[in-house]
Design an enzyme around this catalytic site. Structure first.
Site, short mmCIF file in Angstrom:
data_model
loop_
_atom_site.label_atom_id
_atom_site.label_comp_id
_atom_site.label_asym_id
_atom_site.label_seq_id
_atom_site.Cartn_x
_atom_site.Cartn_y
_atom_site.Cartn_z
N ASP A 1 0.93 -1.29 0.65
CA ASP A 1 0.17 -0.07 -0.20
C ASP A 1 0.57 1.66 0.01
OD1 ASP A 1 -1.46 2.11 0.94
OD2 ASP A 1 -3.05 1.07 1.76
N ASN B 1 -3.01 12.90 -2.85
CA ASN B 1 -3.64 12.78 -3.64
C ASN B 1 -4.60 14.03 -2.75
OD1 ASN B 1 -3.67 11.61 -5.08
ND2 ASN B 1 -5.78 9.82 -4.53
N HIS C 1 -5.64 14.32 -8.28
CA HIS C 1 -6.16 12.96 -8.83
C HIS C 1 -5.05 12.75 -9.98
CE1 HIS C 1 -8.38 11.56 -5.91
NE2 HIS C 1 -9.62 12.10 -5.33
N ASP D 1 -2.66 9.17 -9.51
CA ASP D 1 -2.42 8.39 -10.67
C ASP D 1 -1.03 8.00 -10.53
OD1 ASP D 1 -5.47 8.51 -11.07
OD2 ASP D 1 -5.66 9.27 -12.62
N GLU E 1 -5.40 2.29 -3.63
CA GLU E 1 -3.72 1.77 -4.10
C GLU E 1 -2.86 0.59 -3.31
OE1 GLU E 1 -5.00 4.10 0.40
OE2 GLU E 1 -5.60 3.91 -1.72
#
Length: 566
Positions: free
Chosen positions: A437, A445, A450, A454, A480
Site C-alpha cells: 500500500d 492526492n 488525482h 495516478d 492504492e
C-alpha cells in the site's frame, strides 16, 4: 474509504466494478442465481428483449427466455461450470414481442469465499445480424441456378425455324399460354399481332442469320390483350453452328415513360456473366484459362491478354497450388462440383488475395474437358474476421486488466489465487502473497490532485513488475493497494522481493506541481500459505501484516513465520 477494513473496502470496490461492468459494456450481461433465476440484466440486454429490470428480476431465465427445445442444451452449459471456469454456447433467446435473437454465450461461475459457485455471470454476443448476412449470401448463391425458371422476364428458346422448344413460368404468366399449349408451335403465331408480323419476321431472320438483337415492340396475350415488351434475342451456337435462339421478353407497359431506367435494365439483363462483380473462369485440364468474364482480370490486376497467357496455378504459391490440384482431381474423379472452397491468389502487384471459389467440371463430348466456377474476393471479409478475433482478444484482456496500471485486476486475482492455492495443496509447494500500500496516499492526492496521484500508482505498478519473475503475477487490489502472488516461493524469499520493491520505489522521484522533488514510500505485508488454509484467511493474514507494517511506522515490510504448507 482508506480507513475502512480491507474486506469492506473490497466489497465497495467490487460493487462499483460490477455496476460499471453491467451497465456500460455493449454486450449482453446476466447475473443468474444457482436456481437459474435472474438476479440482474444489463440495459443492453433489457433493451434488446423489450423488458424492464423489474419485469425480469426473479424470473426463471431458462423457462422465460430460452425456447423449450433449447432448454437442456443451455442448462448443460451451466452445469459444466462446476468443473470448468467457463463454457461457451449458442442458442436463441426470446424477446417480449415473441421474436428470437441468436446469441453466443460465455458462461462464468462466480465463487463465494468457500470456492463454490454462488451465481453465474453470463456474457452474450448478438449473432442475429451475422446469421442474416449468411442467409443473404446463401440466397444469392441459389439465384443463378433458379434464374431461368424464376426470372422476372419471360424467357424462351426457339429452334432455327422459330418453333418454341422451352419457356419459363414468367412466359406462361405474361402471355397466358400453358406449356402444353405453346411448345412445338411457332412463337410468332402465338404472340405477334397481325400488323407486327412483318416486323417480327424480319427480326427472326436477323437472328437466324446470326444477329443478336434488342428492340421494343407490341405483343399480344392468349386472351387477345396487348402489352408493350422489350425483346432480347440471341442466337446460340455449338461446335457445328447456330442451334437455337434465346429470347427474353420484358413487360414494359407500366415503365414506358421511364426510358432511361428501361435501357439500364435491358443492359443489365443482356448477359449476367458480363455484369456480375465476381470473377467467372473456365480452364482446361492443364489449368490454362479458356474463358473468363471482364471482372476477373480487373480483380487480379491483369489485362485480358496477359491473363490468357497464364494458368490458374501461376497465380498462387506452392502450398495453395497443391491444394487446388487436389480439388481439381477430386472434381475430375467424382464429377461432383465443389463449393465455397478457399485459397489465396496473388495479384499482378504481388498482393495476397483471399478468395472463395466454386469448381465444377466442364464437359465436352461426354468427357471432362476442364473446370469452371465463380471466384469471389473475400479479402475484406477475412480482414474483418481477424479484426473481430483481435477485438475479442482485447476484450478478454480488458476484462482482467486494470486500465490505469495495466496490472491484473482484483477479479482475476481471486481466480489466479484459487488456482495457485490448489496447486500448492496438491503438490506441497510453497506459495507466498505480498500485499502493499502506498503510504499517505490520500494526503498526496489531497495535496497534488488525482492526476498526480495516478502517476504514483503507475510508477508503483512499474516498480512491482520490475522486481518480480515471469512466474509471479501482480494485481491492483483496489485504490492504492496492490498484491503479488509468488508461486514456489517461501515467505522469507517473498520478504526479500518485498524489500527490493520497497527500496526501489523509495528512489522514484515525483515532481508534482512546482513543489520540487517528492518521494513516496510503500508498506508491505508478506504471508506464506499454510496447509489447507482458506483463501480468505490467507489474504487476511497478508493484509494484517500490511497493517502492522503501517502501524510500525510505514516504509517497511512485515513478515513472521508460521506453520506452513511445505
Amino acid at each position: 474509504m482508506d480507513s475502512l477494513p480491507i474486506h469492506e473496502r473490497f466489497s465497495v470496490s467490487k460493487d462499483i466494478f460490477t455496476q460499471t461492468l453491467l451497465e456500460t459494456l455493449p454486450i449482453f450481461l446476466i447475473v443468474l442465481k444457482k436456481d437459474h433465476t435472474v438476479q440482474r440484466m444489463n440495459d443492453t440486454l433489457l433493451q434488446a428483449l423489450g423488458y424492464s429490470a423489474e419485469e425480469v428480476h426473479g424470473c426463471h431465465f431458462v423457462h422465460t427466455f430460452i425456447p423449450p427445445e433449447e432448454h437442456l442444451f443451455f442448462i448443460a452449459a451451466l452445469s459444466r461450470l462446476s468443473s470448468v471456469r467457463q463454457t461457451v454456447s449458442e442458442n436463441h433467446i426470446l424477446t417480449k414481442d415473441g421474436g428470437k435473437i441468436l446469441v453466443k454465450w460465455h458462461n462464468n461461475p462466480v465463487h463465494n469465499g468457500n470456492g463454490c459457485p454462488s451465481c453465474y455471470l453470463i456474457m452474450g454476443i448478438d449473432l442475429t445480424e451475422q446469421q442474416a448476412v449468411e442467409n443473404r449470401l446463401q440466397t444469392e448463391k441459389s439465384y443463378l441456378a433458379k434464374l431461368f425458371e424464376n426470372a422476372p422476364e419471360a424467357i424462351v428458346l426457339l429452334d432455327n425455324d422459330g418453333t418454341l422448344t422451352r419457356a419459363n413460368s414468367e412466359f406462361t404468366r405474361m402471355f397466358g399460354y400453358r406449356p402444353e399449349d405453346a411448345l412445338g408451335r411457332a412463337l410468332d403465331d402465338l404472340i405477334v399481332p397481325d400488323e407486327f408480323r412483318e416486323e417480327a419476321s424480319w427480326y427472326t431472320g436477323q437472328v437466324a442469320a446470326g444477329g443478336r438483337i434488342s428492340f421494343e415492340s407490341v405483343r399480344q396475350r392468349h386472351d387477345g390483350s396487348r402489352l408493350h415488351v422489350s425483346v432480347l434475342a440471341i442466337p446460340l451456337y455449338d461446335e457445328i453452328g447456330q442451334t437455337a435462339i434465346y429470347c427474353i421478353y420484358r413487360d414494359i407497359s407500366e415503365q414506358k415513360q421511364a426510358e432511361t431506367a428501361l435501357r439500364e435494365s435491358e443492359e443489365r439483363f443482356r448477359t449476367i456473366l458480363e455484369n456480375i462483380e465476381d470473377g467467372y473462369y473456365e480452364v482446361n485440364l492443364q489449368g490454362r484459362f479458356t474463358f473468363f468474364n471482364p471482372s476477373l482480370p480487373v480483380m487480379l490486376g491483369y489485362t485480358p491478354e496477359e491473363l490468357k497467357e497464364l494458368t490458374c496455378l501461376d497465380l498462387m504459391n506452392k502450398i495453395h497450388a497443391e491444394k487446388v490440384r487436389q480439388i481439381f482431381r477430386h472434381v475430375l474423379t467424382n464429377g461432383a462440383p465443389r463449393k465455397q472452397v478457399e485459397w489465396n491468389l496473388s495479384t499482378k502487384k504481388g498482393e495476397e488475395m483471399y478468395i472463395e471459389a466454386s469448381v465444377s467440371p466442364v464437359h465436352s463430348n461426354g468427357n471432362t474437358a476442364g473446370f469452371r466456377g465463380i471466384i469471389r474476393d473475400i479479402t475484406d471479409r477475412k480482414r474483418l474476421e481477424e479484426e473481430l478475433r483481435e477485438r475479442e482478444r482485447t476484450f478478454q484482456e480488458l476484462s482482467i486488466t486494470d486500465g490505469l496500471t495495466k496490472l491484473y485486476n482484483s477479479r482475476y486475482f481471486y481466480q489466479q489465487l484459487k488456482a495457485e492455492v490448489g496447486r500448492s495443496n496438491r503438490y506441497k509447494l510453497p506459495l507466498s502473497l505480498i500485499m502493499l500500500d502506498a503510504d499517505h496516499f490520500k494526503n498526496f492526492n489531497d495535496s497534488y490532485g488525482h492526476l498526480e496521484g495516478d502517476q504514483v500508482l503507475v510508477a508503483l505498478a512499474r516498480t512491482i513488475k520490475e522486481q518480480i519473475r515471469e512466474t509471479d503475477s501482480a494485481y491492483r487490489y483496489g485504490g492504492e493497494e496492490f498484491t503479488v502472488i509468488l508461486p514456489v516461493t517461501t515467505g522469507a524469499q517473498a520478504a526479500n522481493v518485498a524489500e527490493r520493491m520497497r527500496r526501489a520505489f523509495r528512489k522514484v522521484a515525483f515532481q508534482p506541481a512546482n513543489d520540487g522533488i517528492v518521494n513516496v514510500t510503500v508498506s508491505l505485508g508478506i504471508a506464506q500459505f499454510m496447509a489447507n488454509e482458506s483463501i480468505t484467511d490467507f489474504i487476511k493474514r497478508a493484509d494484517q501484516r500490511l497493517y502492522k507494517a503501517k502501524e510500525s511506522g510505514r516504509d517497511r515490510i512485515f513478515y513472521e513465520e508460521e506453520r506452513l504448507a511445505c
